[in-house]
Write a protein that holds these residues in place. Structure first.
Motif, PDB file in Angstrom:
ATOM      1  N   GLU A   1      -6.987   4.042  -9.065  1.00  0.00           N
ATOM      2  CA  GLU A   1      -5.787   4.827  -9.392  1.00  0.00           C
ATOM      3  C   GLU A   1      -4.528   4.205  -8.799  1.00  0.00           C
ATOM      4  O   GLU A   1      -3.460   4.248  -9.415  1.00  0.00           O
ATOM      5  N   SER A   2      -4.648   3.628  -7.600  1.00  0.00           N
ATOM      6  CA  SER A   2      -3.472   2.991  -6.993  1.00  0.00           C
ATOM      7  C   SER A   2      -3.047   1.790  -7.828  1.00  0.00           C
ATOM      8  O   SER A   2      -1.851   1.577  -8.076  1.00  0.00           O
TER       9      SER A   2
ATOM     10  N   ALA B   1       0.844  -1.209   0.000  1.00  0.00           N
ATOM     11  CA  ALA B   1       0.000   0.000   0.000  1.00  0.00           C
ATOM     12  C   ALA B   1       0.873   1.251   0.000  1.00  0.00           C
ATOM     13  O   ALA B   1       0.585   2.238  -0.687  1.00  0.00           O
TER      14      ALA B   1
ATOM     15  N   ASN C   1       1.574   6.855  -6.673  1.00  0.00           N
ATOM     16  CA  ASN C   1       0.528   7.869  -6.875  1.00  0.00           C
ATOM     17  C   ASN C   1       1.123   9.268  -6.722  1.00  0.00           C
ATOM     18  O   ASN C   1       0.767  10.194  -7.452  1.00  0.00           O
TER      19      ASN C   1
ATOM     20  N   LEU D   1      -9.756   5.555  -5.362  1.00  0.00           N
ATOM     21  CA  LEU D   1      -8.454   5.337  -4.741  1.00  0.00           C
ATOM     22  C   LEU D   1      -7.888   3.972  -5.156  1.00  0.00           C
ATOM     23  O   LEU D   1      -6.713   3.848  -5.504  1.00  0.00           O
ATOM     24  N   ASP D   2      -8.746   2.956  -5.130  1.00  0.00           N
ATOM     25  CA  ASP D   2      -8.293   1.617  -5.507  1.00  0.00           C
ATOM     26  C   ASP D   2      -7.910   1.559  -6.993  1.00  0.00           C
ATOM     27  O   ASP D   2      -6.891   0.963  -7.353  1.00  0.00           O
TER      28      ASP D   2
ATOM     29  N   SER E   1      -2.371  -5.141  -5.767  1.00  0.00           N
ATOM     30  CA  SER E   1      -3.221  -3.943  -5.864  1.00  0.00           C
ATOM     31  C   SER E   1      -4.362  -4.165  -6.849  1.00  0.00           C
ATOM     32  O   SER E   1      -5.498  -3.755  -6.601  1.00  0.00           O
TER      33      SER E   1
ATOM     34  N   GLN F   1      -4.556   7.826   1.917  1.00  0.00           N
ATOM     35  CA  GLN F   1      -3.674   6.653   2.043  1.00  0.00           C
ATOM     36  C   GLN F   1      -2.697   6.822   3.199  1.00  0.00           C
ATOM     37  O   GLN F   1      -2.472   5.892   3.980  1.00  0.00           O
TER      38      GLN F   1
ATOM     39  N   THR G   1       2.252   1.920  -3.433  1.00  0.00           N
ATOM     40  CA  THR G   1       1.285   2.562  -4.349  1.00  0.00           C
ATOM     41  C   THR G   1       1.114   4.040  -3.992  1.00  0.00           C
ATOM     42  O   THR G   1       0.917   4.869  -4.865  1.00  0.00           O
ATOM     43  N   MET G   2       1.229   4.365  -2.698  1.00  0.00           N
ATOM     44  CA  MET G   2       1.153   5.776  -2.303  1.00  0.00           C
ATOM     45  C   MET G   2       2.315   6.558  -2.914  1.00  0.00           C
ATOM     46  O   MET G   2       2.140   7.663  -3.438  1.00  0.00           O
TER      47      MET G   2
ATOM     48  N   SER H   1      -1.422   3.027 -11.084  1.00  0.00           N
ATOM     49  CA  SER H   1      -0.038   3.474 -10.852  1.00  0.00           C
ATOM     50  C   SER H   1       0.881   2.274 -10.724  1.00  0.00           C
ATOM     51  O   SER H   1       1.987   2.245 -11.276  1.00  0.00           O
TER      52      SER H   1
ATOM     53  N   ALA I   1      -3.585  10.684  -1.837  1.00  0.00           N
ATOM     54  CA  ALA I   1      -2.397  10.413  -1.022  1.00  0.00           C
ATOM     55  C   ALA I   1      -2.666  10.731   0.449  1.00  0.00           C
ATOM     56  O   ALA I   1      -2.190  10.022   1.336  1.00  0.00           O
TER      57      ALA I   1
END
Lengths: 377, 342
Positions: free
Chosen positions: B245-246, A284, A291, B242-243, B275, A315, A287-288, B249, A312
């Motif tokens: 776009e994460s 996680a 992003n 959020l899910d 993810s 998250q 991914t932050m 990425s 962000a």
């Protein structure tokens, strides 16, 4: 698409790494005031080496580097476990607002001492009855001879007791919401300003309350137009959210390394449930970081930060809280004892989903401004 | 660093998007799953436009574009709920190119690249049989499992239709009747590239589920206002964003890593798969919930997306296996960590 650093970015990073290895300050003192002094000295060292205001334009005293180099700088500071400079609020919010929305006179007066750390800034937005509903604030500024007279109260202001200047949002009219606020730069060193420390759930006093009793702001310290404070304030908050997430993610990864070490030290390395929770947090957090870099590319190509910074922020708060919860479960029975690192992390993280705009407000921003869902109000 | 598509990459995405929009729909996906041959026409269009060889090396007749371009096509296909022909063929081509020997490459890659001799992907079950996706009409299959990959010519196996969870892809059980040929090269890296492509499809599936939920949240009125004005619904949509776009990425970064920084691919591929698989499950289930009763009907597309999310999420390495691998890199999870890409 190119996720590698350019030769110029690599050169900047390697030079900075070398400099940090030689100049990184020692461990931060535990005492809050001594820690601020430590960070002030650190900011002075950074400033003298040309590492203050990395992405600020050269004409305003900055290094004139790119936003990407600013992000690289932030990451390297975290990697070197160096503290944030004392005037972080001035560097991240105050300066950029003065640069983008201020007058030439304000730029000449305020920018240099922000960079050197000579003048610390604080942020006076939230009030006891205006947290998420910022537009409902009641601190008032009434026009007087040569300026404005301020009365009211602000809360949750970091560094207020050491600050010279406060970014103040105050009500300057009875017009409709969002059009009756003005953004001021208020001098904290005057008789009408009283600062009281606010003790938090952690037991620390990082934040303060500020009381204004006929405090004065001269006309030349209004930023933007009178009545346009909402827009100036929003710009400030977006700068707060932009560009920091990659470095924040790295800081969490370092913490997760420590937590993995704690799991091994306690002989729990074969516990599949704990190890999967840790791995999920590592993923996680990655991914932050990604992003953050995608958002940064958007900022570089479109100029200003966008509402995506809210992703962000959500998250960051969520991951920090889960790190604290996992640490408690790793400690097990020992979680009853106050641990200087992990208990503090567990408690402090509860504020992460409140400070800088609650996670609920961030979801409103995403729903209304990114997804174009109907407004609830 | 520049973390965004360049103009050529946008052109790839827009090109495949317009082809999918004109040649495929959820109705076609249902007919394909039910046994009609709509997909044959789609495959002919893909072949005519040269898409099957997009990521195959030019030496074998492909275009030699990168994994980023491949994932852009896969994401668009996932969003369209397109059948498994493109993905299976691209996956098998990547496996043969990455883990096959020179003879295997010479024999099979030109056909995969042109699309004239299509490849199909399957999993190798512990009992030695296989489960393959959209394998009817394929010239060859690659069955993956237990850390091995077996290349099987169509004439050396028998396919029987199997009832799959995913109604938009045809599942076959595979019985081997002749010889197989093992891919003995660097299977790990090749499989990671395939997992990244599969993750890209899942991003597309999740994006479609989010798009449908947003339409519903804006148009469906209850208690006198659109349901998207209620935070119980709008915040759920924000979490879906959020899910999505994460995962996007993570997939883009892993695809770039596959081509430019392969030593970092194992971690990047795990981030992408976890993810995308977990994100697609959360987003497709949330979308069904936002739709309410209509979302639970057979006629609505919500369950097609959800079924695809489950099936693809469990194809190749499971999210749990990837979590164990990430933990193992930190000395956690015990010695017997589950290998990925079973």
């Amino acid at each position: 698409m190119d996720l590698s650093l350019t030769p110029a970015e690599l050169e900047f990073r390697d030079e900075l790494r070398e400099w940090l290895a030689a100049n990184r300050p020692g461990p931060e003192p535990g005492d809050t005031e001594a820690a601020i002094d430590h960070r002030l000295a650190w900011q002075r060292t950074l400033f003298d080496a040309g590492y203050s205001g990395i992405a600020w334009p050269r004409e305003h005293g900055g290094r004139g580097a790119t936003q990407m180099e600013q992000a690289i700088f932030n990451e390297e500071m975290v990697r070197a476990r160096a503290p944030a400079p004392a005037n972080i609020i001035g560097l991240v919010m105050g300066g950029p607002v003065v640069i983008t929305r201020g007058s030439d006179e304000q730029r000449a007066r305020f920018l240099a001492p922000i960079l050197s750390g000579e003048e610390i800034w604080c942020q006076g937005f939230s009030e006891p009855n205006a947290g998420s509903d910022l537009a409902a604030l009641t601190t008032s500024a009434v026009q007087a001879e040569g300026g404005w007279v301020v009365n009211g109260q602000k809360v949750w202001t970091s560094f207020a007791h050491r600050a010279r200047w406060c970014m103040l949002l105050a009500k300057t009219g009875d017009d409709q919401r969002h059009r009756n606020l003005t953004f001021f730069i208020l001098d904290m060193k005057q008789p009408g300003v009283e600062v009281r420390p606010l003790r938090q759930a952690t037991g620390d006093s990082e934040f303060n309350e500020i009381f204004f009793d006929n405090a004065f702001v001269p006309d030349e310290n209004v930023v933007g137009a009178v009545g346009d404070g909402w827009n100036v304030g929003i710009t400030t908050l977006m700068f707060e959210r932009a560009g920091l997430s990659a470095a924040s993610a790295l800081a969490i990864q370092l913490k997760l390394d420590d937590l993995a070490a704690l799991i091994r030290d306690r002989g729990l390395q074969d516990d599949r449930s704990l190890s999967r929770r840790l791995a999920a947090l590592v993923i996680a957090t990655e991914t932050m970081r990604l992003n953050g870099y995608r958002g940064l590319t958007r900022i570089i190509e479109h100029g200003v930060p966008g509402p995506e910074g809210s992703i962000a922020k959500i998250q960051w708060a969520d991951i920090n809280q889960r790190v604290g919860e996992l640490a408690m479960d790793v400690l097990g029975g020992a979680a009853l004892l106050a641990d200087p690192v992990w208990t503090r992390w567990m408690l402090r993280a509860r504020a992460n989903s409140i400070e800088g705009g609650t996670s609920e407000i961030q979801r409103n921003i995403l729903a209304e401004r990114v997804l174009n869902l109907p407004r609830m109000r | 660093m520049r973390f965004d598509l360049d103009d050529d990459q946008r052109a790839v995405r827009d090109g495949i998007d317009s082809l999918c929009r004109s040649a495929w729909s959820p109705a076609s996906a249902r007919r394909h799953g039910a046994g009609d041959d709509d997909a044959a026409a789609l495959w002919r269009e893909l072949v005519a436009a040269g898409w099957p060889g997009i990521a195959v090396a030019q030496a074998y007749g492909g275009q030699g574009l990168g994994t980023v371009e491949l994932t852009l096509v896969c994401e668009t296909m996932g969003r369209a709920l397109a059948p498994g022909m493109f993905f299976g063929n691209a996956a098998v081509a990547a496996l043969v190119e990455g883990a096959g020997d020179d003879d295997q490459r010479q024999r099979w890659l030109p056909g995969f690249a042109s699309g004239e001799a299509r490849g199909a992907l399957g999993s190798l079950q512990p009992d030695g049989t296989g489960l393959a996706l959209d394998a009817e009409g394929a010239a060859a299959l690659v069955l993956v499992g237990g850390g091995r990959a077996m290349l099987v010519a169509a004439g050396d196996c028998q396919l029987e239709p199997a009832a799959g969870v995913d109604l938009t892809r045809r599942l076959s059980s595979v019985t081997l009747t002749g010889g197989t040929d093992e891919l003995r090269g660097d299977l790990g890296t090749a499989l990671e590239r395939v997992e990244v492509a599969l993750s890209a499809e899942l991003v597309g599936v999740a994006q479609r589920a989010l798009d449908l939920a947003l339409d519903q949240a804006r148009s469906r009125q209850q208690f006198g206002r659109p349901i998207g004005a209620y935070q119980a619904v709008s915040h759920r949509c924000a979490d879906m964003l959020l899910d999505v776009e994460s995962a996007r990425s993570a997939v883009l970064a892993a695809a770039w890593t596959a081509d430019h920084s392969p030593q970092a691919l194992p971690f990047a591929a795990s981030v992408a798969k976890v993810s995308a698989a977990q994100g697609a499950w959360r987003v497709t289930t949330a979308s069904l919930q936002v739709h309410g009763g209509i979302g639970f009907t057979w006629e609505h597309d919500c369950h097609l997306l959800l079924r695809r999310a489950v099936a693809s999420g469990h194809l190749l390495g499971s999210p749990e296996a990837h979590l164990d691998r990430v933990a193992a890199a930190r000395g956690l999870g015990g010695a017997a960590a589950v290998p990925t890409a079973q």
